[in-house]
Structures are given as structure tokens and as C-alpha cells.
Design an enzyme around this catalytic site. Structure first.
Site, mmCIF file in Angstrom:
data_model
loop_
_atom_site.group_PDB
_atom_site.id
_atom_site.type_symbol
_atom_site.label_atom_id
_atom_site.label_comp_id
_atom_site.label_asym_id
_atom_site.label_seq_id
_atom_site.Cartn_x
_atom_site.Cartn_y
_atom_site.Cartn_z
ATOM 1 C CG ASN A 63 -47.973 23.619 -8.696
ATOM 2 O OD1 ASN A 63 -48.193 24.156 -9.807
ATOM 3 N ND2 ASN A 63 -46.774 23.338 -8.679
ATOM 4 C CE LYS A 65 -47.230 19.571 -9.938
ATOM 5 N NZ LYS A 65 -46.305 18.444 -9.836
ATOM 6 C CG HIS A 147 -42.364 22.422 -8.289
ATOM 7 N ND1 HIS A 147 -42.243 21.305 -9.276
ATOM 8 C CD2 HIS A 147 -43.237 22.147 -7.590
ATOM 9 C CE1 HIS A 147 -43.010 20.456 -8.890
ATOM 10 N NE2 HIS A 147 -43.845 20.864 -7.764
ATOM 11 C CD GLU A 149 -43.244 19.077 -11.652
ATOM 12 O OE1 GLU A 149 -43.871 18.088 -11.384
ATOM 13 O OE2 GLU A 149 -44.016 20.021 -12.097
ATOM 14 C CD GLU A 217 -43.828 20.326 -3.738
ATOM 15 O OE1 GLU A 217 -44.887 19.717 -3.690
ATOM 16 O OE2 GLU A 217 -43.133 20.888 -4.670
ATOM 17 N N GLY A 223 -46.142 12.966 -7.634
ATOM 18 C CA GLY A 223 -46.822 12.645 -9.020
ATOM 19 C C GLY A 223 -46.496 11.146 -8.934
ATOM 20 C CB SER A 263 -48.225 11.491 -3.735
ATOM 21 O OG SER A 263 -47.624 11.340 -4.980
#
Length: 307
Positions: A63, A65, A147, A149, A217, A223, A263
Site C-alpha cells: 500500500n 498510500k 483501511h 485511515e 492491521e 506507521g 509496520s
């Protein structure tokens, strides 16, 4: 006004969800490069050759992003084209929308193209959105939906995401369906509750799981450099597989791939890959580095190493 009001239900999923207040809870178990892993109860993998609990092929998605420009993406694609990757792995990368065509026209056929998001239905007067039909037309085979985000920054809710997945699948676009808990939810001991609630929203809309990959996730690991221990990840993966068995079918539980994200990098992927119920990875930052992404893809070999 009547025409405009008829669209309101489609947007009902965009309301930002309220943050759950932290509460007294169990200790958060995570580690970074400098911390020591702590024991976590879970089903142990058998000694001997490590096998996948599911029947699906190992899967690794990248991904990208909102990263990259024309030149850096050209360099990344060149690195991926030169990389040696194990054959028994399905691989996909998700560039930003505006670079999908560039990547599709220059990337080896060995790697599929994924989008990072798509609209909940057919295209039309939805400014800024991209439809599943348009993604298919551009050569995409996959789309990432749910996701964290999108959930926690944009405000998409579980039901809205489930409807997105159903429509994408109806247009023959395969779905990487993301689930995962926030820091305060893990601290409150609500990891399974949150993940199962998100799974239920997918199940309420999806009629066939043949083209779905589930990506667990944990939000606190995305991140941040903090990675779930292999034991932590395995515990959630086996719980999700059991949920599929109890709520969908044993066949779906066996055939659906459950991958880990948060990560993941070239240093920790091998240990994570050894876990029986981890069927691959959804990779963020490390997917922007061609050689490291190839290392993660090749971690499938850890499944074949004696423990």
C-alpha cells in the site's frame, strides 16, 4: 431537493465515529526494535514444517498510500521489475490513483495492480470519487477497503465499508478487507469485539468470499514502528478464522487468506510469516523500497523452515 435528499442514505456511513474513551484495562503488549517480546497465550504452531492453516496462496500487498511522484515511482517500479520473487506468492501493489496508469503500463505482469479505495456504487455525480468500473478499466484487479485511515481519519463506518466491498466484488474487483483495533480498544480488552464487529459488517453485505483477502492491521502498529509480536498476530488471526468458521462456513474459513499489516518490514517478516494463520502481509512504508518489499514477499520460505 427531492433528488438530493434521495442520496443521503448513501453518505450515512461518512459520519465520523465517536472515539471510545480509554478505560482501565489489560496491559498493551507490543514491541519495537529495542524492546523485548513478552509472552502471549495463543495456539502454538506444531513442530516440524510450518504449514498454513488456510488453503490459499501466500499473499503480499503493498500500500503506497499518498506517496511518490512520477520519478520516484518510476524508480520503484524498476526496482520491483528487477527483484527476484518466489513464485508461490500472489503479489499486488496499490499506487495513488493518479499513478495507476503509469504503474500498470510499466510494471511486470508478475505483480497485480490494486487501488487504495473506491466508491460505494456506480459512478455518477460524486465529485472526487473513483468507481469500481473505472478501476477495472484501468487494469486494477484489487482494491483495499476499510483501511484504518479511511475509518478513523475520513470517518467511513463499518456498514458503509461493507457496502463498498459488496459493490466492488459485484464488478469483479477483488477486495483486501481491512480490520483492526485502536490503541485504547486493545487496552480495554476489546480487540476481538472490534474485529468481529468489523467482520460482521463485511459479512452482512458480502455473498461470496472467493475474492476476499482479510487484512488484520492493529491501528496502533500502523506507521508507528510498533509491531504486534508473532504470537499476538497469530492469536487474532486464529480468532478471525474461527469467526469465519462459526458465522460463514468451514470452507470459507479454510480458503480465505488472513494477512497481517502494521509496520511489517524486511527484518520482522520472517518471524511473523512462520505463524500458522498468517497467510501474508499488507505492507505500508516498506513497500516503497523495492528490495525490501521483495524480501517480505520471499518470507514465504519461512513457512517451509523447521521450527
Amino acid at each position: 431537493m427531492a433528488a438530493a435528499s434521495s442520496l443521503v442514505p448513501q453518505f450515512s456511513g461518512l459520519a465520523v465515529a465517536r472515539e471510545r474513551a480509554p478505560s482501565l484495562s489489560s496491559i498493551l503488549f507490543f514491541h519495537d526494535a529495542s524492546s523485548q517480546r513478552r509472552p502471549f497465550s495463543t495456539r502454538r504452531a506444531p513442530r516440524g514444517v510450518v504449514a498454513m492453516a488456510g488453503t490459499g496462496k501466500f499473499f503480499v500487498g503493498g500500500n503506497w498510500k499518498c506517496n511518490g511522484m512520477k520519478d520516484s515511482i518510476s524508480k520503484l517500479v524498476a526496482d520491483l521489475n528487477d527483484a527476484k520473487m518466489e513464485n508461490d506468492v500472489d503479489v499486488a501493489v496499490a499506487p495513488p490513483f493518479i499513478y495507476i496508469d503509469q504503474v500498470n503500463n510499466s510494471l511486470t505482469d508478475r505483480i497485480d495492480i490494486s487501488a487504495q479505495n473506491c466508491w460505494v456504487g456506480k459512478g455518477g455525480a460524486f465529485t472526487g470519487e473513483i468507481s469500481a468500473e473505472q478501476l477495472i478499466d484501468m487494469g486494477c484487479k484489487w482494491v483495499i477497503l476499510g483501511h484504518s485511515e479511511r475509518r478513523h481519519i475520513i470517518g467511513e463506518d463499518d456498514q458503509f465499508i461493507g457496502k463498498k466491498a459488496a459493490y466492488a466484488l459485484s464488478q469483479n474487483l477483488k477486495v483486501i478487507a481491512c480490520i483492526g483495533e485502536k490503541l485504547e480498544e486493545r487496552e480495554a480488552g476489546k480487540t476481538f469485539e472490534v474485529c468481529f464487529q468489523q467482520m460482521q459488517a463485511f459479512a452482512d453485505s458480502i455473498t461470496s468470499w472467493e475474492n476476499v483477502v482479510i487484512a488484520y492491521e492493529p491501528v496502533w502498529a500502523i506507521g508507528t514502528g510498533k509491531v504486534a509480536t508473532p504470537e499476538q498476530a497469530q492469536e487474532v488471526h486464529v480468532a478471525v478464522r474461527d469467526w469465519l468458521k462459526k458465522n460463514i462456513s468451514a470452507e470459507v474459513a479454510s480458503s480465505t487468506r488472513i494477512i497481517y499489516g502494521g509496520s511489517v518490514n524486511g527484518s520482522n517478516c520472517s518471524e511473523l510469516a512462520k505463524q500458522e494463520d498468517i497467510d501474508g502481509f499488507l505492507v505500508g512504508g516498506a513497500s516503497l523500497k523495492g528490495p525490501e518489499f521483495a524480501t517480505i514477499v520471499n518470507s514465504v520460505t519461512s513457512k517451509k523452515v523447521a521450527v
